[in-house]
Design an enzyme around this catalytic site. Structure first.
Site, mmCIF file in Angstrom:
data_model
loop_
_atom_site.group_PDB
_atom_site.id
_atom_site.type_symbol
_atom_site.label_atom_id
_atom_site.label_comp_id
_atom_site.label_asym_id
_atom_site.label_seq_id
_atom_site.Cartn_x
_atom_site.Cartn_y
_atom_site.Cartn_z
ATOM 1 N N HIS A 87 10.377 -21.235 24.821
ATOM 2 C CA HIS A 87 11.124 -22.264 25.559
ATOM 3 C C HIS A 87 12.434 -21.698 26.075
ATOM 4 O O HIS A 87 13.041 -20.809 25.450
ATOM 5 C CB HIS A 87 11.340 -23.524 24.714
ATOM 6 N N ASP A 89 15.102 -23.776 27.013
ATOM 7 C CA ASP A 89 16.249 -24.637 26.711
ATOM 8 C C ASP A 89 16.849 -24.271 25.361
ATOM 9 O O ASP A 89 16.209 -23.624 24.524
ATOM 10 C CB ASP A 89 15.841 -26.110 26.741
ATOM 11 N N ASP A 119 17.068 -18.833 18.816
ATOM 12 C CA ASP A 119 16.247 -20.007 19.128
ATOM 13 C C ASP A 119 16.356 -20.355 20.617
ATOM 14 O O ASP A 119 17.092 -21.249 20.986
ATOM 15 C CB ASP A 119 16.705 -21.183 18.271
ATOM 16 N N GLU A 153 11.749 -27.977 24.879
ATOM 17 C CA GLU A 153 11.254 -27.920 23.506
ATOM 18 C C GLU A 153 12.221 -28.569 22.534
ATOM 19 O O GLU A 153 11.800 -29.213 21.559
ATOM 20 C CB GLU A 153 11.014 -26.454 23.108
ATOM 21 N N GLU A 154 13.521 -28.425 22.778
ATOM 22 C CA GLU A 154 14.520 -28.919 21.830
ATOM 23 C C GLU A 154 14.583 -30.444 21.766
ATOM 24 O O GLU A 154 15.226 -31.000 20.878
ATOM 25 C CB GLU A 154 15.907 -28.363 22.179
ATOM 26 N N GLU A 181 7.666 -18.953 18.454
ATOM 27 C CA GLU A 181 8.901 -18.756 17.707
ATOM 28 C C GLU A 181 8.813 -19.070 16.223
ATOM 29 O O GLU A 181 7.821 -19.557 15.705
ATOM 30 C CB GLU A 181 9.991 -19.637 18.330
#
Length: 440
Positions: A87, A89, A119, A153-154, A181
């Site tokens: 991702h 974001d 991340d 994703e977040e 991840e």
């Protein structure tokens, strides 16, 4: 199966610069659409792929909420493709709290600093670096690779992975396995001996809004039907409740492996004892021993002398694979009959077997770069885009390989202040990821 070959320095050197440049693009996701979006990061990524001849499909689910998908031809088109996804974001960051600007991508003290360093712009950079080198040198993977760089994703993936799986499932439908991840990082057992944690399971997510209704009235009157009181008591019951230990297959296997490595007996009556040897990562692992719920938001009323008719709260619920029915039955018991719940976000749990050729490829790739290391499965307490891709029947693994110094509190940097990744770890990750692709 293609034999691994000796790598040149290209990807190892480029991965650091790619990570820095991705971090310098602010793609903060506030969860309400107010952030800058992923478009700039997606355009950067697309340009890097285009430079080496990778054709990219661009999707924008909403203004600036941009995702990319590409397919790289492998040597054996009859094999099911491997999905590599990341991702673009990141969660927000306040520069005033940081040692180095979270959106500068600075290199200091042997690390790349900034929001997304772990991340997960580190893995995005590894994927880019390895693919770019392979394309420049004409090294085909053993099977097709589907690359996905995703938005949102977040905040659960509604504008990214979920949207693509709903609208364009054909892009991924023939993929058998996926790698992304929050796995592949090391935990040091002793000097020269490391365990690498491969994510094979995730807790489910249930962000819930709770609502209590009562009789509105004047604050000076006696009121035994007060919505705020009812809600406050329910929230306190949730917040103070200790769920029982429930050892899933993944968690049990992990704990048994840890106990074996440290030469201590595995006691399922006291599984926390094994965690004491793990250092900072123990907190993340400990959260996978049981279900959980945490109150996060309270709201009710508008004036001190007015009893409101309704009061609301929000809670963050997480449930283990296979425990969903048991979990929500307990939640409803704790809430009682006068408090209703509804989902703000619901995402299922994920679990797959720690076996098969792909798992062997991960272990071998790690061992070839870090002799004596061992790959072990673990369950993640949070969630990733794996929750979307599992709907297509894809097996999901967390494998962003990083050989970490034992003193680094890696798990504490997810969404934390002073997020950073060692330069040497990034280079290690690029080497391992390349070997893994050859072995997969």
């Amino acid at each position: 199966m293609a034999e691994p070959v000796e790598r040149k320095a290209g990807a190892e050197e480029e991965v650091v610069e790619l990570c820095r440049e991705l971090i310098a693009i602010d793609s903060s996701n506030y969860g309400d659409g107010s952030g800058p979006g992923e478009r700039e990061a997606a355009e950067y990524t697309a340009a890097k792929l285009d430079e080496v001849g990778v054709e990219v499909q661009v999707f924008e689910s909403a203004p600036k909420r941009t995702s990319l998908v590409a397919r790289i031809e492998g040597e054996d088109p009859s094999r099911a493709p491997l999905l590599l996804h990341g991702h673009l974001d990141v969660v927000p960051a306040d520069a005033a709290d940081w040692t180095h600007d979270p959106f500068a991508g600075e290199v200091a003290d042997g690390c790349v600093w900034g929001r997304g360093a772990v991340d997960m712009k580190d893995m995005d950079a590894m994927m880019l670096a390895v693919v770019r080198e392979r394309m420049r040198t004409g090294r085909k993977p053993p099977r097709d690779i589907v690359l996905a760089f995703l938005a949102d994703e977040e905040a659960g993936g509604s504008y990214g992975a979920q949207w693509l799986v709903d609208r364009h499932p054909e892009l991924f439908a023939d993929c058998s396995d996926a790698v992304s991840e929050v796995g592949g990082f090391s935990v040091t057992v002793e000097e020269g001996r490391r365990l690498y944690l491969i994510e094979t399971a995730e807790k489910g997510i249930a962000w819930m809004r709770l609502t209590a209704r009562g009789t509105a009235g004047h604050g000076s009157m006696v009121n035994d039907d007060n919505a705020v009181t009812e809600l406050a008591e329910a929230v306190a019951r949730l917040g103070r409740h200790e769920f029982p230990v429930r050892l899933t297959k993944t968690v049990r296997t992990f704990l048994e492996e840890v106990c074996e490595e440290f030469g201590i007996p595995f006691d399922e009556r006291n599984p926390e004892a094994a965690l004491e040897r793990l250092g900072p990562v123990a907190g993340m692992i400990g959260a996978t021993l049981r279900n959980s719920v945490n109150p996060t938001v309270l709201s009710g009323g508008y004036k001190a002398n007015v009893i409101p008719g309704t009061a609301t709260a929000q809670v963050d619920g997480r449930f283990l694979p296979g425990m969903e029915e048991e979990y929500f039955a307990e939640i409803d018991r704790l809430l009682g009959p006068k408090v209703d719940r509804e989902f703000i976000q619901y995402l299922p749990s994920v679990e797959t077997e720690f076996s098969g050729g792909l798992v062997s490829a991960m272990g071998r790739a790690l061992e070839e770069e870090d002799p004596g290391s061992k790959a072990v499965p673990y369950c993640m307490s949070g969630g990733t885009d794996a929750k979307s891709f599992q709907r297509l029947g894809i097996r999901n693994f967390g494998f962003a390989p990083l050989k970490l110094p034992p003193e680094l509190n890696f798990s504490g940097m997810f969404h934390g202040v002073d997020e950073r990744v060692p330069v040497d770890s990034l280079r290690f990750g690029a080497r391992v990821l390349d070997r893994f692709i050859d072995l997969s």
